[in-house]
Design a protein around this motif. Structure first.
Motif, PDB file in Angstrom:
ATOM      1  N   UNK A  60      20.660  37.803  20.036  1.00 14.44           N
ATOM      2  CA  UNK A  60      21.780  37.505  20.916  1.00 14.44           C
ATOM      3  C   UNK A  60      23.074  38.091  20.380  1.00 14.44           C
ATOM      4  N   UNK A  61      23.972  38.433  21.297  1.00 15.91           N
ATOM      5  CA  UNK A  61      25.277  38.928  20.882  1.00 15.91           C
ATOM      6  C   UNK A  61      26.371  38.194  21.636  1.00 15.91           C
ATOM      7  N   UNK A  62      27.403  37.832  20.899  1.00 20.08           N
ATOM      8  CA  UNK A  62      28.563  37.199  21.519  1.00 20.08           C
ATOM      9  C   UNK A  62      29.359  38.295  22.213  1.00 20.08           C
ATOM     10  N   UNK A  63      29.612  38.097  23.490  1.00 21.38           N
ATOM     11  CA  UNK A  63      30.346  39.074  24.290  1.00 21.38           C
ATOM     12  C   UNK A  63      31.840  38.770  24.265  1.00 21.38           C
ATOM     13  N   UNK A  64      32.171  37.505  24.457  1.00 21.11           N
ATOM     14  CA  UNK A  64      33.579  37.132  24.523  1.00 21.11           C
ATOM     15  C   UNK A  64      33.765  35.801  23.816  1.00 21.11           C
ATOM     16  N   UNK A  65      34.000  35.850  22.506  1.00 18.89           N
ATOM     17  CA  UNK A  65      34.292  34.650  21.737  1.00 18.89           C
ATOM     18  C   UNK A  65      35.785  34.372  21.742  1.00 18.89           C
ATOM     19  N   UNK A  66      36.154  33.221  21.265  1.00 19.02           N
ATOM     20  CA  UNK A  66      37.559  32.834  21.276  1.00 19.02           C
ATOM     21  C   UNK A  66      38.002  32.484  22.685  1.00 19.02           C
ATOM     22  N   UNK A  67      39.261  32.226  22.856  1.00 21.35           N
ATOM     23  CA  UNK A  67      39.752  31.841  24.172  1.00 21.35           C
ATOM     24  C   UNK A  67      39.335  30.429  24.532  1.00 21.35           C
ATOM     25  N   UNK A  68      39.598  30.051  25.748  1.00 16.60           N
ATOM     26  CA  UNK A  68      39.315  28.693  26.214  1.00 16.60           C
ATOM     27  C   UNK A  68      37.833  28.530  26.544  1.00 16.60           C
ATOM     28  N   UNK A  73      33.410  31.686  34.629  1.00 16.47           N
ATOM     29  CA  UNK A  73      33.423  33.077  35.086  1.00 16.47           C
ATOM     30  C   UNK A  73      33.327  34.073  33.936  1.00 16.47           C
ATOM     31  N   UNK A  74      33.162  33.587  32.705  1.00 14.18           N
ATOM     32  CA  UNK A  74      33.175  34.465  31.547  1.00 14.18           C
ATOM     33  C   UNK A  74      31.840  34.387  30.805  1.00 14.18           C
ATOM     34  N   UNK A  75      31.259  35.534  30.486  1.00 13.02           N
ATOM     35  CA  UNK A  75      30.031  35.571  29.698  1.00 13.02           C
ATOM     36  C   UNK A  75      30.398  35.319  28.242  1.00 13.02           C
ATOM     37  N   UNK A  76      29.766  34.323  27.626  1.00 11.34           N
ATOM     38  CA  UNK A  76      30.000  34.019  26.210  1.00 11.34           C
ATOM     39  C   UNK A  76      29.057  34.846  25.337  1.00 11.34           C
ATOM     40  N   UNK A  77      27.736  34.746  25.568  1.00 11.06           N
ATOM     41  CA  UNK A  77      26.802  35.594  24.836  1.00 11.06           C
ATOM     42  C   UNK A  77      25.644  35.989  25.727  1.00 11.06           C
ATOM     43  N   UNK A  78      24.866  36.985  25.265  1.00  8.47           N
ATOM     44  CA  UNK A  78      23.728  37.450  26.046  1.00  8.47           C
ATOM     45  C   UNK A  78      22.549  37.759  25.142  1.00  8.47           C
ATOM     46  N   UNK A  79      21.360  37.746  25.730  1.00 10.16           N
ATOM     47  CA  UNK A  79      20.139  38.172  25.049  1.00 10.16           C
ATOM     48  C   UNK A  79      20.113  39.696  25.118  1.00 10.16           C
ATOM     49  N   UNK A  80      20.077  40.345  23.966  1.00  7.08           N
ATOM     50  CA  UNK A  80      20.064  41.807  23.930  1.00  7.08           C
ATOM     51  C   UNK A  80      18.767  42.374  24.502  1.00  7.08           C
ATOM     52  N   UNK A  82      16.623  40.792  27.028  1.00  7.31           N
ATOM     53  CA  UNK A  82      16.371  40.511  28.434  1.00  7.31           C
ATOM     54  C   UNK A  82      17.611  40.509  29.320  1.00  7.31           C
ATOM     55  N   UNK A  83      18.788  40.467  28.717  1.00  8.33           N
ATOM     56  CA  UNK A  83      20.013  40.457  29.505  1.00  8.33           C
ATOM     57  C   UNK A  83      20.415  39.097  30.039  1.00  8.33           C
ATOM     58  N   UNK A  84      19.665  38.034  29.723  1.00  6.00           N
ATOM     59  CA  UNK A  84      20.085  36.697  30.143  1.00  6.00           C
ATOM     60  C   UNK A  84      21.444  36.415  29.512  1.00  6.00           C
ATOM     61  N   UNK A  85      22.260  35.640  30.183  1.00 10.01           N
ATOM     62  CA  UNK A  85      23.605  35.360  29.690  1.00 10.01           C
ATOM     63  C   UNK A  85      23.858  33.858  29.613  1.00 10.01           C
ATOM     64  N   UNK A  86      24.720  33.491  28.692  1.00  4.24           N
ATOM     65  CA  UNK A  86      25.240  32.130  28.606  1.00  4.24           C
ATOM     66  C   UNK A  86      26.719  32.238  28.941  1.00  4.24           C
ATOM     67  N   UNK A  87      27.109  31.538  29.970  1.00  3.20           N
ATOM     68  CA  UNK A  87      28.498  31.602  30.424  1.00  3.20           C
ATOM     69  C   UNK A  87      29.397  30.765  29.514  1.00  3.20           C
ATOM     70  N   UNK A  88      30.683  30.916  29.701  1.00  7.83           N
ATOM     71  CA  UNK A  88      31.665  30.228  28.886  1.00  7.83           C
ATOM     72  C   UNK A  88      31.758  28.736  29.117  1.00  7.83           C
ATOM     73  N   UNK A  96      24.376  38.339  34.549  1.00 11.49           N
ATOM     74  CA  UNK A  96      25.799  38.016  34.670  1.00 11.49           C
ATOM     75  C   UNK A  96      26.216  38.121  36.136  1.00 11.49           C
ATOM     76  N   UNK A  97      27.032  37.205  36.615  1.00  8.10           N
ATOM     77  CA  UNK A  97      27.515  37.306  37.987  1.00  8.10           C
ATOM     78  C   UNK A  97      28.502  38.465  38.107  1.00  8.10           C
TER      79      UNK A  97
END
Length: 100
Positions: A60-68, A73-80, A82-88, A96-97
């Protein structure tokens, strides 16, 4: 991935509602580094201790860490793999939507 999103939620509660910036900053909520591998990822090696953990040990890789934390509407991390995402907000999606 849902457990990892929940761990980020717990961590953010203790850190003024901000999202984690990397895996190691909230490892105490993640329980074990073995959870950092996608079940379908046979190309990486899991480790049993956080002291031995590195980016080579995660699918997994963190796409957008930090912030609120809590931004649906923000992807937090994804599976490198399969592309599944965990939203913020901790929600896990297959893709990802589209941007708002």
């Amino acid at each position: 991935m849902k457990s990892m999103g929940y761990a980020a939620t717990v961590w953010s509660t203790d850190h003024s509602g901000t999202a984690p910036t990397n895996w190691l900053c909230f490892f105490t909520e993640l329980i074990t580094p073995k959870m950092m591998l996608c079940p379908g990822d046979s190309g990486r090696t899991s480790v049993a201790e956080w002291a031995n953990f590195g980016l080579e040990n995660t699918s997994y890789e963190i796409i957008k860490g930090g912030g609120r934390w809590g931004d649906s509407n923000r992807v937090f991390f994804q599976c490198k793999l399969h592309g599944y995402v965990c939203m913020g907000n901790g929600l896990v999606l297959r893709h990802a939507p589209p941007p708002p």
